[in-house]
Design a protein around this motif. Structure first.
Motif, PDB file in Angstrom:
ATOM      1  N   PHE A 159       0.852  -1.208   0.000  1.00  0.00           N
ATOM      2  CA  PHE A 159       0.000   0.000   0.000  1.00  0.00           C
ATOM      3  C   PHE A 159       0.876   1.242   0.000  1.00  0.00           C
ATOM      4  O   PHE A 159       0.647   2.193  -0.763  1.00  0.00           O
ATOM      5  N   SER A 160       1.895   1.242   0.855  1.00  0.00           N
ATOM      6  CA  SER A 160       2.806   2.378   0.965  1.00  0.00           C
ATOM      7  C   SER A 160       3.533   2.640  -0.356  1.00  0.00           C
ATOM      8  O   SER A 160       3.713   3.802  -0.761  1.00  0.00           O
ATOM      9  N   HIS A 165       4.239   6.528  -4.862  1.00  0.00           N
ATOM     10  CA  HIS A 165       4.269   6.889  -6.280  1.00  0.00           C
ATOM     11  C   HIS A 165       3.120   7.816  -6.677  1.00  0.00           C
ATOM     12  O   HIS A 165       3.295   8.689  -7.533  1.00  0.00           O
ATOM     13  N   GLU A 166       1.965   7.634  -6.079  1.00  0.00           N
ATOM     14  CA  GLU A 166       0.778   8.373  -6.486  1.00  0.00           C
ATOM     15  C   GLU A 166       0.701   9.777  -5.887  1.00  0.00           C
ATOM     16  O   GLU A 166       0.297  10.731  -6.566  1.00  0.00           O
ATOM     17  N   SER A 167       1.076   9.913  -4.602  1.00  0.00           N
ATOM     18  CA  SER A 167       0.856  11.221  -3.947  1.00  0.00           C
ATOM     19  C   SER A 167       1.943  11.629  -2.962  1.00  0.00           C
ATOM     20  O   SER A 167       1.862  12.715  -2.389  1.00  0.00           O
ATOM     21  N   SER A 168       2.939  10.757  -2.761  1.00  0.00           N
ATOM     22  CA  SER A 168       3.986  11.023  -1.751  1.00  0.00           C
ATOM     23  C   SER A 168       3.368  11.278  -0.375  1.00  0.00           C
ATOM     24  O   SER A 168       3.859  12.106   0.405  1.00  0.00           O
ATOM     25  N   TRP A 169       2.260  10.607  -0.071  1.00  0.00           N
ATOM     26  CA  TRP A 169       1.554  10.681   1.206  1.00  0.00           C
ATOM     27  C   TRP A 169       0.908  12.053   1.462  1.00  0.00           C
ATOM     28  O   TRP A 169       0.642  12.427   2.599  1.00  0.00           O
ATOM     29  N   ASN A 170       0.612  12.758   0.392  1.00  0.00           N
ATOM     30  CA  ASN A 170      -0.082  14.053   0.526  1.00  0.00           C
ATOM     31  C   ASN A 170      -1.568  13.816   0.318  1.00  0.00           C
ATOM     32  O   ASN A 170      -2.016  13.563  -0.797  1.00  0.00           O
ATOM     33  N   TYR A 171      -2.344  13.887   1.383  1.00  0.00           N
ATOM     34  CA  TYR A 171      -3.767  13.560   1.280  1.00  0.00           C
ATOM     35  C   TYR A 171      -4.556  14.631   0.533  1.00  0.00           C
ATOM     36  O   TYR A 171      -5.723  14.424   0.188  1.00  0.00           O
ATOM     37  N   ALA A 173      -3.237  15.908  -2.356  1.00  0.00           N
ATOM     38  CA  ALA A 173      -2.659  15.917  -3.708  1.00  0.00           C
ATOM     39  C   ALA A 173      -3.761  15.887  -4.758  1.00  0.00           C
ATOM     40  O   ALA A 173      -4.723  15.116  -4.660  1.00  0.00           O
ATOM     41  N   SER A 174      -3.623  16.769  -5.785  1.00  0.00           N
ATOM     42  CA  SER A 174      -4.640  16.854  -6.822  1.00  0.00           C
ATOM     43  C   SER A 174      -3.982  16.916  -8.187  1.00  0.00           C
ATOM     44  O   SER A 174      -2.919  17.509  -8.361  1.00  0.00           O
ATOM     45  N   ASN A 175      -4.600  16.255  -9.157  1.00  0.00           N
ATOM     46  CA  ASN A 175      -4.113  16.287 -10.527  1.00  0.00           C
ATOM     47  C   ASN A 175      -5.120  17.085 -11.343  1.00  0.00           C
ATOM     48  O   ASN A 175      -6.187  16.568 -11.703  1.00  0.00           O
ATOM     49  N   PRO A 176      -4.818  18.352 -11.649  1.00  0.00           N
ATOM     50  CA  PRO A 176      -5.762  19.236 -12.347  1.00  0.00           C
ATOM     51  C   PRO A 176      -6.192  18.700 -13.714  1.00  0.00           C
ATOM     52  O   PRO A 176      -7.339  18.903 -14.129  1.00  0.00           O
ATOM     53  N   SER A 177      -5.288  18.000 -14.381  1.00  0.00           N
ATOM     54  CA  SER A 177      -5.617  17.553 -15.742  1.00  0.00           C
ATOM     55  C   SER A 177      -6.551  16.351 -15.768  1.00  0.00           C
ATOM     56  O   SER A 177      -7.379  16.203 -16.669  1.00  0.00           O
ATOM     57  N   SER A 178      -6.444  15.485 -14.763  1.00  0.00           N
ATOM     58  CA  SER A 178      -7.274  14.274 -14.767  1.00  0.00           C
ATOM     59  C   SER A 178      -8.395  14.302 -13.735  1.00  0.00           C
ATOM     60  O   SER A 178      -9.389  13.598 -13.867  1.00  0.00           O
ATOM     61  N   GLY A 179      -8.203  15.088 -12.696  1.00  0.00           N
ATOM     62  CA  GLY A 179      -9.202  15.121 -11.641  1.00  0.00           C
ATOM     63  C   GLY A 179      -8.934  14.104 -10.539  1.00  0.00           C
ATOM     64  O   GLY A 179      -9.718  13.965  -9.592  1.00  0.00           O
ATOM     65  N   ALA A 180      -7.804  13.395 -10.614  1.00  0.00           N
ATOM     66  CA  ALA A 180      -7.443  12.431  -9.563  1.00  0.00           C
ATOM     67  C   ALA A 180      -7.124  13.198  -8.283  1.00  0.00           C
ATOM     68  O   ALA A 180      -6.552  14.293  -8.322  1.00  0.00           O
ATOM     69  N   TYR A 181      -7.464  12.537  -7.152  1.00  0.00           N
ATOM     70  CA  TYR A 181      -7.290  13.276  -5.900  1.00  0.00           C
ATOM     71  C   TYR A 181      -6.934  12.335  -4.744  1.00  0.00           C
ATOM     72  O   TYR A 181      -7.325  11.171  -4.720  1.00  0.00           O
ATOM     73  N   GLY A 182      -6.166  12.919  -3.776  1.00  0.00           N
ATOM     74  CA  GLY A 182      -5.909  12.224  -2.529  1.00  0.00           C
ATOM     75  C   GLY A 182      -4.710  11.302  -2.529  1.00  0.00           C
ATOM     76  O   GLY A 182      -3.927  11.234  -3.481  1.00  0.00           O
ATOM     77  N   LEU A 183      -4.577  10.562  -1.426  1.00  0.00           N
ATOM     78  CA  LEU A 183      -3.445   9.660  -1.224  1.00  0.00           C
ATOM     79  C   LEU A 183      -3.298   8.640  -2.341  1.00  0.00           C
ATOM     80  O   LEU A 183      -2.195   8.364  -2.815  1.00  0.00           O
ATOM     81  N   VAL A 184      -4.401   8.047  -2.744  1.00  0.00           N
ATOM     82  CA  VAL A 184      -4.357   6.973  -3.745  1.00  0.00           C
ATOM     83  C   VAL A 184      -4.752   7.463  -5.125  1.00  0.00           C
ATOM     84  O   VAL A 184      -4.889   6.665  -6.053  1.00  0.00           O
ATOM     85  N   GLN A 185      -4.948   8.789  -5.258  1.00  0.00           N
ATOM     86  CA  GLN A 185      -5.301   9.401  -6.539  1.00  0.00           C
ATOM     87  C   GLN A 185      -6.517   8.733  -7.170  1.00  0.00           C
ATOM     88  O   GLN A 185      -6.480   8.235  -8.307  1.00  0.00           O
ATOM     89  N   ALA A 186      -7.596   8.751  -6.394  1.00  0.00           N
ATOM     90  CA  ALA A 186      -8.862   8.224  -6.909  1.00  0.00           C
ATOM     91  C   ALA A 186      -9.289   9.087  -8.087  1.00  0.00           C
ATOM     92  O   ALA A 186      -9.145  10.308  -8.078  1.00  0.00           O
ATOM     93  N   LEU A 187      -9.818   8.430  -9.140  1.00  0.00           N
ATOM     94  CA  LEU A 187     -10.208   9.156 -10.345  1.00  0.00           C
ATOM     95  C   LEU A 187     -11.648   8.822 -10.723  1.00  0.00           C
ATOM     96  O   LEU A 187     -11.940   7.669 -11.090  1.00  0.00           O
TER      97      LEU A 187
END
Length: 234
Positions: A159-160, A165-171, A173-187
């Motif tokens: 999990f770690s 890789h996805e967010s560097s543990w930044n809860y 974290a947001s990806n403006p281009s895709s809309g992915a968000y959070g620790l696991v970059q849910a999309l």
């Protein structure tokens, strides 16, 4: 009883022409061969069965038959013994193979039972997202500590790896281009609302959703990590 001529006796009854030594030799399984062309000459040099006193003829014949029977019985016993020994050897090999297989099956079953018990124990110690008090903000150390308590011990590293890789543990974290968000970059990030309305600000909610997603899609965080390594997404 008058003596029968050698020639007449040999011609009339060849089976009766024998020596005492030949009778005994039959019992031992070695009857000397007599060439048909020289049969009469051989008979001339032979002591006739008729020459043996009548009272001893039966004894000689009986002794011959007894020796033959003994020899045959001895050979039969040796064959039976060899067969029994071979059967015992084959059976012993089968028994040993069966015992080894049974022992290996028991060890494998014990290993599985121990693994299952360890997994149950690990999962029983997992805390739910609601067990954590809500805070205004969370450090990386805070988020990782929460994840360690919410994720089974044997799955945490996988999990770690994904979160690193996805967010560097930044809860946040947001990806403006895709809309992915959070620790696991849910999309999109709004998917995590199924785990809690506070999905944007509570890392425990994000961890809960991420663990559920990995378990449901890949069987476990380690299954998700294996897929990620091959595809660089999950």
């Amino acid at each position: 009883m008058s003596r029968i001529s050698v020639r007449g006796f040999a011609v009339a009854s060849a089976t009766a022409v024998t020596t005492v030594g030949a009778v005994v030799g039959v019992a031992a399984g070695s009857t000397p061969a007599v060439d048909d062309n020289n049969f009469e000459a051989t008979a001339a040099d032979t002591t006739l069965l008729a020459d043996i006193p009548a009272g001893q003829q039966a004894q000689v014949q009986t002794a011959s038959l007894t020796q033959q029977a003994d020899a045959q019985a001895s050979a039969a016993d040796a064959t039976a013994k060899k067969s029994a020994e071979e059967s015992a050897r084959v059976q012993a090999a089968k028994d040993a193979k069966s015992k080894k297989a049974a022992a290996e099956d028991r060890l494998e079953q014990e290993r599985k039972e121990k693994a299952e018990a360890a997994e149950r124990a690990s999962r029983s110690e997992v805390r739910s997202a609601s067990a954590f008090a809500t805070q205004g903000s969370y450090s990386v150390a805070d988020v990782q500590a929460m994840a360690r308590q919410m994720i089974p011990g044997d799955q945490f590293q996988c999990f770690s790896n994904i979160v690193n890789h996805e967010s560097s543990w930044n809860y946040r974290a947001s990806n403006p281009s895709s809309g992915a968000y959070g620790l696991v970059q849910a999309l999109p990030g709004s998917k995590m609302s199924s785990a809690g309305a506070d999905w944007q600000t509570n890392p425990a909610t994000q961890i809960k959703w991420g663990l559920s997603y990995m378990d449901g899609r890949y069987g476990s965080p380690c299954g998700a990590w294996s897929f990620w390594q091959a595809n660089h997404w999950y």
